[in-house]
Design an enzyme around this catalytic site. Structure first.
Site, PDB file in Angstrom:
ATOM      1  N   ASP A  89     -11.233   2.511   3.360  1.00 13.41           N
ATOM      2  CA  ASP A  89     -11.519   1.074   3.220  1.00 13.41           C
ATOM      3  C   ASP A  89     -13.012   0.826   2.949  1.00 13.41           C
ATOM      4  OD1 ASP A  89      -9.367  -0.768   3.388  1.00 13.41           O
ATOM      5  OD2 ASP A  89      -9.105  -0.334   5.517  1.00 13.41           O
TER       6      ASP A  89
ATOM      7  N   GLN B  31      -4.870  -1.554   9.331  1.00 10.37           N
ATOM      8  CA  GLN B  31      -4.750  -2.874   8.713  1.00 10.37           C
ATOM      9  C   GLN B  31      -5.361  -3.923   9.644  1.00 10.37           C
ATOM     10  OE1 GLN B  31      -3.718  -3.389   5.604  1.00 10.37           O
ATOM     11  NE2 GLN B  31      -3.968  -5.579   5.742  1.00 10.37           N
TER      12      GLN B  31
ATOM     13  N   LYS C  83       0.847  -1.204   0.000  1.00 14.04           N
ATOM     14  CA  LYS C  83       0.000   0.000   0.000  1.00 14.04           C
ATOM     15  C   LYS C  83       0.878   1.247   0.000  1.00 14.04           C
ATOM     16  CE  LYS C  83      -3.874  -2.396   2.090  1.00 14.04           C
ATOM     17  NZ  LYS C  83      -4.705  -2.720   3.255  1.00 14.04           N
TER      18      LYS C  83
HETATM   19  N1  GUN Z   1      -6.883  -6.930   5.860  1.00 18.81           N
HETATM   20  C1  GUN Z   1      -7.137  -7.709   4.785  1.00 18.81           C
HETATM   21  N2  GUN Z   1      -7.700  -6.972   3.800  1.00 18.81           N
HETATM   22  C2  GUN Z   1      -7.802  -5.717   4.283  1.00 18.81           C
HETATM   23  C3  GUN Z   1      -8.291  -4.493   3.723  1.00 18.81           C
HETATM   24  O1  GUN Z   1      -8.775  -4.414   2.599  1.00 18.81           O
HETATM   25  N3  GUN Z   1      -8.206  -3.404   4.528  1.00 18.81           N
HETATM   26  C4  GUN Z   1      -7.698  -3.456   5.786  1.00 18.81           C
HETATM   27  N4  GUN Z   1      -7.677  -2.333   6.510  1.00 18.81           N
HETATM   28  N5  GUN Z   1      -7.245  -4.569   6.324  1.00 18.81           N
HETATM   29  C5  GUN Z   1      -7.287  -5.686   5.568  1.00 18.81           C
END
Ligand code: GUN
Length: 283
Positions: free
Chosen positions: A119, A96, A52
């Site tokens: 998200d 996350q 990211k």
């Molecule tokens: N953990 C697995 N996929 C995601 C996601 O799309 N966003 C976040 N914040 N955590 C994750």
């Protein structure tokens, strides 16, 4: 021959479009910034977070990184999020998942300001998706809509079957397909006759979480198959929820694993960050 839907190429196109938008925004004095919070050091999460941040760097989004120790309290995490909510130079906030067991993820998601919830997990954004208002949409299903549209696959009037009902993929996927005028069925662990339901699908979204679960007996001739799964097999090779080799000859289009849905999630996260900055500018 099936059309192989190239998620790597489509996600790259989206990132390049965003890079141009971010450059144009910078010229008007606006910087886009995303705060990325990781609690603990789950190895898979570390990989996602690194990717990211790399995408941010490519596009020109400033990323603020918070790597907090495993023993961070829920209160301390909430305090950090509240500080970032108030910080006008931060457009997006991402925690996350998963968070350590002593922290309630639902409480954390609700603490993030809905305007910065890139998200798309906050109940306010989920509600907006359901009633068709502008908000933030969960990145993986939003990416799947882009894969379909940019591959020239129409959703309008199609029988769409989504296998999986998670809050992050299955449920928002169903709402997005409905918004595009698909006729949507959601299947889950209690569904009777799963195979027969899948056989009716013009567009099948496989998010069951079981490696190579869907073989040719689940798909109609000429169907479009979207594989959300990602697993590592005994030989350490990546595979999806779909048995690609058995299904590919029967369908009109299919996403590979890797290189299908996977790269789209981060591209759409970046898109949401840019959207957040544009909306903040217009307020
Ligand atoms: N953990 C697995 N996929 C995601 C996601 O799309 N966003 C976040 N914040 N955590 C994750």
């Amino acid at each position: 021959m099936a059309q192989i839907i190239d998620g790597k190429k489509i996600s790259q196109d989206i990132k390049d479009e965003l890079k141009e938008k971010v450059t144009a925004l910078k010229d008007t004095g606006t910087e886009v910034a995303l705060a990325v919070i990781q609690v603990g050091n789950d190895p898979a999460s570390s990989v996602y977070v690194r990717n990211k941040k790399k995408a941010c760097e490519y596009i020109g989004i400033r990323s603020l990184s918070y790597e907090l120790p495993e023993e961070t309290t829920e209160d301390a995490l909430i305090e950090l999020i509240e500080k970032l909510n108030k910080n006008e130079t931060v457009n997006g906030i991402l925690v996350q998942l998963p968070v350590p067991k002593h922290i309630d993820p639902d409480k954390i998601i609700r603490t993030i300001s809905p305007e910065k919830d890139v998200d798309g997990f906050h109940p306010q954004n989920v509600g907006k998706l359901v009633i068709g208002e502008e908000g933030f949409v969960s990145c993986t299903p939003a990416g799947i809509i882009q894969l379909l549209k940019r591959s020239g696959i129409s959703i309008d009037g199609k029988d769409c079957v989504v296998v999986g009902r998670s809050n992050i993929v299955g449920k928002p996927m169903a709402m997005l397909l409905l918004r595009e005028n698909g006729t949507v069925t959601i299947c889950h662990s209690h569904t009777k006759n799963l195979k027969e339901v899948c056989q009716r699908a013009d567009i099948l979204v496989a998010a069951i979480g079981k490696p190579k679960f869907f073989d040719e007996s689940y798909v109609k001739d000429g169907a479009v198959v979207i594989d959300v799964g990602i697993h590592r097999n005994a030989e350490n090779k990546l595979c999806g929820d779909v048995d690609y080799d058995k299904v590919a000859d029967k369908v009109s289009a299919i996403t590979p694993v890797p290189g299908g849905v996977g790269p789209m999630t981060i591209a759409m996260l970046m898109n949401n960050c840019v959207e957040a900055a544009l909306r903040m500018n217009n307020r």
